[in-house]
Structure formats: C-alpha cells, structure tokens
Design a protein around this motif. Sequence first.
Motif, PDB file in Angstrom:
ATOM      1  N   VAL A 292     -61.568  62.732 -19.845  1.00  0.00           N
ATOM      2  CA  VAL A 292     -61.118  62.016 -18.651  1.00  0.00           C
ATOM      3  C   VAL A 292     -59.654  61.625 -18.846  1.00  0.00           C
ATOM      4  O   VAL A 292     -59.300  61.040 -19.879  1.00  0.00           O
ATOM      5  N   PRO A 293     -58.769  61.952 -17.896  1.00  0.00           N
ATOM      6  CA  PRO A 293     -57.345  61.617 -18.044  1.00  0.00           C
ATOM      7  C   PRO A 293     -57.112  60.104 -18.126  1.00  0.00           C
ATOM      8  O   PRO A 293     -57.808  59.311 -17.483  1.00  0.00           O
ATOM      9  N   LEU A 294     -56.105  59.729 -18.907  1.00  0.00           N
ATOM     10  CA  LEU A 294     -55.650  58.340 -19.002  1.00  0.00           C
ATOM     11  C   LEU A 294     -54.294  58.223 -18.307  1.00  0.00           C
ATOM     12  O   LEU A 294     -53.414  59.057 -18.527  1.00  0.00           O
ATOM     13  N   TYR A 295     -54.124  57.188 -17.503  1.00  0.00           N
ATOM     14  CA  TYR A 295     -52.869  57.062 -16.756  1.00  0.00           C
ATOM     15  C   TYR A 295     -52.346  55.626 -16.776  1.00  0.00           C
ATOM     16  O   TYR A 295     -53.075  54.689 -17.115  1.00  0.00           O
TER      17      TYR A 295
ATOM     18  N   GLY B  83     -49.302  56.285 -12.098  1.00  0.00           N
ATOM     19  CA  GLY B  83     -50.149  57.463 -11.950  1.00  0.00           C
ATOM     20  C   GLY B  83     -49.896  58.541 -12.978  1.00  0.00           C
ATOM     21  O   GLY B  83     -50.671  59.502 -13.073  1.00  0.00           O
ATOM     22  N   ASP B  84     -48.809  58.411 -13.760  1.00  0.00           N
ATOM     23  CA  ASP B  84     -48.517  59.412 -14.783  1.00  0.00           C
ATOM     24  C   ASP B  84     -49.620  59.443 -15.836  1.00  0.00           C
ATOM     25  O   ASP B  84     -50.050  58.403 -16.345  1.00  0.00           O
ATOM     26  N   VAL B  85     -50.080  60.653 -16.179  1.00  0.00           N
ATOM     27  CA  VAL B  85     -51.115  60.836 -17.201  1.00  0.00           C
ATOM     28  C   VAL B  85     -50.444  60.978 -18.564  1.00  0.00           C
ATOM     29  O   VAL B  85     -49.524  61.778 -18.737  1.00  0.00           O
ATOM     30  N   VAL B  86     -50.909  60.188 -19.529  1.00  0.00           N
ATOM     31  CA  VAL B  86     -50.283  60.187 -20.854  1.00  0.00           C
ATOM     32  C   VAL B  86     -51.290  60.484 -21.978  1.00  0.00           C
ATOM     33  O   VAL B  86     -50.974  60.324 -23.151  1.00  0.00           O
ATOM     34  N   GLY B  87     -52.486  60.888 -21.610  1.00  0.00           N
ATOM     35  CA  GLY B  87     -53.501  61.191 -22.627  1.00  0.00           C
ATOM     36  C   GLY B  87     -54.853  61.399 -21.980  1.00  0.00           C
ATOM     37  O   GLY B  87     -54.953  61.574 -20.759  1.00  0.00           O
ATOM     38  N   LYS B  88     -55.890  61.358 -22.783  1.00  0.00           N
ATOM     39  CA  LYS B  88     -57.244  61.554 -22.274  1.00  0.00           C
ATOM     40  C   LYS B  88     -58.247  60.848 -23.165  1.00  0.00           C
ATOM     41  O   LYS B  88     -57.964  60.531 -24.323  1.00  0.00           O
TER      42      LYS B  88
END
Length: 414
Positions: free
Chosen positions: A358-361, A340-345
């Motif tokens: 949009v978040p990337l996870y 679930g950690d977001v590391v980009g978009k």
Amino acid sequence: MRLFKRIFISTILIFSILVLPIELSEAKLNDSSNMPDLTAKSAAIYCNTTGEMVAQKNGDARANPYSITKLLTALIIIENHDLDDMVKVSKKASEQEGSSMELKEGEVVSVEELLYGLLILSGNDAAYALAEYDSDIHTFADKMNKKARKLGCTNTNFANPNGLKNKAHYTTANDFIKIANASLDNKLIKKITGTQEYEMRKTNKQEERTFETHLDQLKDENSGVISGKTGYWEDDDCTIALRFNKNNMVLTVVLLGDKKSERKNDENKAFSFAESAVKSVKALKEDQPVKKVWIKNGEHTRVQLYSRDDSIVYPKSGKKSSTKTKVALDKDIEAPLNSGDVVGKVKIYSDGKYMESVPLYVKDNIKEGWLPSMFYISNLGTICILISIILIINIIIIFKSNRKKQKIKNRHRK
C-alpha cells in the motif's frame, strides 16, 4: 439391573450431546446447506488465500466437465514438452468437431501456439493435435487419469483431451477443484487463460489472425476474474472453472451442469458468498497514520506518512495478530514535497505470506528549508538552536561581567 440401564442410557445421551455437534459441524461443508442458491447442478468454491474449501453443492456428483478438461491437457503438455517444438497437424486433428482454432491438415504450428488455441478458442482440434504430438489419444487419456489421481481425484475419469461427450469422461466439482488449482497455478496457463487477445502468426497454411477469449469476465476490470476456462455442450449444460482475485482474496470456483444464461450469475453469487463467509481483517485503513520519518532539506524534517488505501486480508485464524506490516521507504526522501506525494509503501503479510503493498504519502506541502535542513534540522529547530546559542552567549557575558565586577569590589575592600 435398573441401575445398569440408567447408567447405559445416561452414557448414550452424554455421548450424543458431545459428539453430534462435532459431526454436524464437520458435515456442514459436505452438503449444500452452506452454499448460495446456484442454478449449477454441482459446484465447489475454494479459497486459495486460506487454503480451505469454502462451500460445495453436490460436490461428489459425477458430471461431464466438457472443455474445462483442456486445463489438464495443457498442464500435462507444459510439464513434459518444449514450447518451441513444432507440430504438424494431422487430418484427424483438423476434422475435430465443435469449437476450433481452425487448424488445417499439414499446418505446422508450435506447441505454445496450440496452447493458446486450446485455452483461448477452446480448440478441440488443438487438443487432439497436442495429444497426438505427445503420444496418441488413448495413451494421453491414461496420462490424464494418472495425473488426476496424483492430484487427489478419486471420482474422475478422462477419455479424451478435449472434453467431447463420452460416458467414460466424467469428474466431480470436488475433484475438479484440485485440477483447476494445479492448472491455474501454472504460470503459462494463468497467462494464457487471462489473455483477452492473442495474435497468431502466419503459418504455412494460414495468414495472421487474432484469437479472442471466450471468457467475457476478463473484459470487466471489476469482475475480479483473472483467468479461467469455459465449457459448453448445450445451453442447459455448461461448465466453468475460474480464478478470482479481489481485495487479496483468491478463489477458485468450479461450476458443473449449469445453464449458459445463469452461469455468470452463479459465478457472482459464489464470489459474494465467499467474501462474506471467509473472515477478513483490515490490516490498514485509508489515511491511517503509519509512521513518522525524517526528510532532508525541508522546512519540517519530521513528517507523518499515511496509507493511501485500505488493505483487507484473510488470515487462517481470522485474527489480526496473524497480520504483519513492514515499511519500505524510498531512498533519500527530501523536500520540496507536495500533498499526496508517495514516498514509500507498506508491505502487508498474512500468515507469513506477502499479500500486497500500500503506498505511503504525505498530506502536507513541505517547502524547502534553510541551510541547516540539509542536516535534517527544521526551520523551527534552527530558530531554537539560534535562540539557545544567543541565550548561552548572553549568560556567559553576564556571568563574566558579574565576575569582573566581583573582582573589582574585592580589590576595593583590600
């Protein structure tokens, strides 16, 4: 002669078949057949995302805009004056009837404070004070009409800055859409008309007080309404101009001659109609695999990233080919990472214009890896490398041993 008649009739029929559908399709937007069933006597729905009129009802019928007039008043003031200028309220301004910010004769307030009173409380006194500050009521009305014509309005005339009833004060839904767009695109007007509460400072005549918006939809996060202005004369004769933004669809809606009890229903009908009428494209799906990336210090160093949400856009062509995406990763992505950690978009573009991010996870937990993982070598990669090294060493040893044995055999033969 008969042959000539046949040719003439045939030509007319062919012309009718070819031309009539085109004329009907062009006229479709200019009647109420493609409009939802609204109580408002006239209305217009404009899609700012695609830059086109979605539908209108009696769009060229004249009506009094009432207090949505104040959007144009605010626009002219903002474009021509300093917000920090101080205005002394006249007796005439303080005596204006109807909705008011309760200005007192001789009260000194800033242009910006008057704008908040104008657009949040719909102050007729604020409108009058601003027009007097600019010039005078009649000169200001002339400026309003010039601005309206400049915006492309052809069936509009303003007689005052506040929208009080006057036979010479009228507009149409098709005209006022242009005024609403120009006004609600202004950053300050957008901010003020999207404000729920404003703290008015103490003045030389009054204590501090709080202004609360007349636009109830702002209090509902799911309404999609982000700014706007109401107008009212009586319960059966109301107006409104709204800016709507939901799922990347930006709309401007103008309703004239509406009932107070039905105005909100009409707004929702207009929004729903536009959402179904304007063709959408799903640029991204929730949990869609987007990109594999390298991460540092992980037991796995090549990780799949997923989109957190759906992304819906409305390209003019209605085709997905008009939509582009661009991945922007956080700097120095490294383990440990939790599911679930977001590391980009992902940045979404439609018709070349940025729409949203949009978040990337990551879906899996990524534990810290062994020492080689700092060089982006996974644990499995490290094992494979070690096995490869051992195999190579063994091959070299076996090769050397066989070569040594071969040399000994060669000596014995001699």
